[in-house]
Design a protein around this motif. Sequence first.
Motif, PDB file in Angstrom:
ATOM      1  N   GLY B  82       4.874   8.122 -38.554  1.00 25.07           N
ATOM      2  CA  GLY B  82       5.780   7.733 -37.464  1.00 25.07           C
ATOM      3  C   GLY B  82       6.917   8.701 -37.211  1.00 25.07           C
ATOM      4  N   LEU B  83       6.655  10.008 -37.315  1.00 18.89           N
ATOM      5  CA  LEU B  83       7.726  10.965 -37.000  1.00 18.89           C
ATOM      6  C   LEU B  83       7.964  10.976 -35.493  1.00 18.89           C
ATOM      7  N   PHE B  84       9.216  11.168 -35.093  1.00 14.93           N
ATOM      8  CA  PHE B  84       9.531  11.197 -33.667  1.00 14.93           C
ATOM      9  C   PHE B  84       9.177  12.577 -33.113  1.00 14.93           C
ATOM     10  N   PRO B  85       8.228  12.644 -32.172  1.00 18.61           N
ATOM     11  CA  PRO B  85       7.751  13.953 -31.726  1.00 18.61           C
ATOM     12  C   PRO B  85       8.750  14.724 -30.870  1.00 18.61           C
ATOM     13  N   GLY B 133      -0.197  17.650 -42.950  1.00 21.97           N
ATOM     14  CA  GLY B 133      -0.130  16.239 -43.351  1.00 21.97           C
ATOM     15  C   GLY B 133       0.858  16.005 -44.484  1.00 21.97           C
ATOM     16  N   GLY B 134       0.816  16.880 -45.494  1.00 20.44           N
ATOM     17  CA  GLY B 134       1.706  16.737 -46.644  1.00 20.44           C
ATOM     18  C   GLY B 134       3.166  16.904 -46.240  1.00 20.44           C
ATOM     19  N   GLU B 135       3.412  17.872 -45.334  1.00 16.38           N
ATOM     20  CA  GLU B 135       4.787  18.113 -44.881  1.00 16.38           C
ATOM     21  C   GLU B 135       5.296  16.927 -44.069  1.00 16.38           C
ATOM     22  N   ARG B 136       4.430  16.384 -43.240  1.00 12.91           N
ATOM     23  CA  ARG B 136       4.825  15.217 -42.426  1.00 12.91           C
ATOM     24  C   ARG B 136       5.200  14.055 -43.335  1.00 12.91           C
ATOM     25  N   GLN B 137       4.406  13.891 -44.379  1.00 10.59           N
ATOM     26  CA  GLN B 137       4.648  12.803 -45.323  1.00 10.59           C
ATOM     27  C   GLN B 137       6.015  12.960 -45.993  1.00 10.59           C
ATOM     28  N   PRO B 157       0.506   5.917 -48.128  1.00  8.76           N
ATOM     29  CA  PRO B 157       1.152   7.196 -47.816  1.00  8.76           C
ATOM     30  C   PRO B 157       0.257   8.411 -47.966  1.00  8.76           C
ATOM     31  N   VAL B 158      -0.852   8.297 -48.713  1.00  4.73           N
ATOM     32  CA  VAL B 158      -1.681   9.497 -48.905  1.00  4.73           C
ATOM     33  C   VAL B 158      -3.073   9.347 -48.293  1.00  4.73           C
ATOM     34  N   SER B 159      -3.268   8.287 -47.522  1.00  6.90           N
ATOM     35  CA  SER B 159      -4.631   8.031 -47.014  1.00  6.90           C
ATOM     36  C   SER B 159      -5.103   9.125 -46.053  1.00  6.90           C
ATOM     37  N   PRO B 164      -6.774  17.467 -53.157  1.00  8.70           N
ATOM     38  CA  PRO B 164      -5.741  18.162 -53.934  1.00  8.70           C
ATOM     39  C   PRO B 164      -4.333  17.809 -53.450  1.00  8.70           C
ATOM     40  N   THR B 165      -4.146  17.755 -52.131  1.00 11.02           N
ATOM     41  CA  THR B 165      -2.813  17.434 -51.590  1.00 11.02           C
ATOM     42  C   THR B 165      -2.422  16.027 -52.012  1.00 11.02           C
ATOM     43  N   ARG B 166      -3.409  15.130 -52.028  1.00 12.53           N
ATOM     44  CA  ARG B 166      -3.162  13.732 -52.369  1.00 12.53           C
ATOM     45  C   ARG B 166      -2.574  13.624 -53.790  1.00 12.53           C
ATOM     46  N   ALA B 167      -3.200  14.321 -54.738  1.00 12.17           N
ATOM     47  CA  ALA B 167      -2.723  14.256 -56.128  1.00 12.17           C
ATOM     48  C   ALA B 167      -1.313  14.809 -56.229  1.00 12.17           C
TER      49      ALA B 167
END
Lengths: 270, 235
Positions: B82-85, B133-137, B157-159, B164-167
């Motif tokens: 849900g980042l504001f674009p 994706g990781g940065e957005r999270q 949060p990691v779905s 590797p990014t998930r871990a």
Amino acid sequence: MPAVAGPRVHWVSVLTIAFLVVFVGAVVGLIVGDVCYTRPGPMLEVLRSPEVRFAIVLSLITSGASLVLVIGFSIPVGYALSRYRFPGSAVLDALVDLPIVLPPVVIGVSLLVFFRTWLGQWIESIPWLQFVYTPQGIVLCQFFVSASYGIRGAKSAFDSVDRRLEHLALTLGCTHGLAFRLVALPMARNGLAAAAVMAWARAVGVFGPLMIFAGAVRMKTEVMPTTIFLELSVGRIEPALAVAMLMLVIAMVALTLIHWLGSRHRWWRT
Amino acid sequence: MIRMRNVTFRAGDFTVRDVSLDVPSSEYFALLGPNGSGKTLLVNCLCGLIRAERGTIEVNGRDVTRAEPRLRRIGYVPQDYGLFPHMNVARNVTFPLRARGAPHAAALRDVRGVIETLSLERLLGRDTVTLSGGERQKVALARALAVRPDLLLLDEPVSALDGPTRAEVLEELRHVQREFAVTTIHVCHSTDEARAVADRAGIMIDGCLVQTGPLDAMMRAPANEAVARLLQAGT
């Protein structure tokens, strides 16, 4: 998008593109005909005449005023239609479009009839709120004809904003008003601006209701479409065409703006 | 301390029934359940986006059952972040403080600690649509932590991340939770994911919270067959 395998030209593409070319050709042909009929020298002379200059200035003033009204109504009404469901909301949604499908003359007649009722007479008795056969009446006609376009555009603009982002803003500390101002409004800004341009262009071209409600009085309630009518009614085609060309330029600029705003250009970034 | 008692509400045809749950302060709690079990609805109810029809919700002793979302002091990171674009990273992160009236520059100073913990310094000027994706999270997490909430809700949060990014992100989540000592509820449907981060877990099935406790204890003594199946399924 990558091309699909197989022939690039087939009967569906040929037929549909042929219709497109015929339609656009007809429109462009009409415009080219107008351009060929006019000569720059006499046209500029006509545009410098006091009557035409008055009509242009009054058109800009009244359409600007009606645009302010349209924006003032379209944003809240478009937002309400986009976000809230309540008993009768579907009916209200449909009624918003009524001025689009009504013959414009009917709006003029209806306004005239309204100002003969006790409420209309009372409004008319307020010195600065006289509408019948006045420039204020022009603003009212332009507003009623163009507001539906503004509201419809505003609704589409708010529809395109993910409502969950507004909800998220509530969890991040916003009131409903602040979520609207910080999230919904800036994200819908492109669509809102396009809707405003569309409504303004429509307002500039209003003619039918004006003739009935505001009249076609030279140098008093004369706007650009009125000038075209007045000049043609005495057989003066050149001045009518000069004003028509000016309106064409305005329409082209408005169209270009709408397309530019509708593109992905993110001028609204905060 | 989060305390829910007999929380019941409907969302369309679906009903979440009689959820009672205690999450002690600073605990990392996983809310596990299959798709459509009502986990996200429960999280939405906790942060005030769905009204509880019955029951009570307390956050650190405050009854927030009827409170507006903005007054609950709950940070929420939705599944799609849900980042504001229309805002860059810095403006996204400072949003909660700006919503409370702070100017952007002052807000940016206030969230410096969160930014440094999540190593977001080099991303501050970036457009959110250009982030991985990781940065957005991370940005969504920083935004949720900006006002030091009493409770952090992470909805899967990691779905959206690859293996590797998930871990890596799960490890970071755990680190951040410890660093800020924030009570956290992490929604997921994978036992392995829950095991990687959580102290305890709760199992939701068909709108009911059927069992809570340490994962190992629940695996040894599942409340019913559905819980046993879910815990044995792993990922």
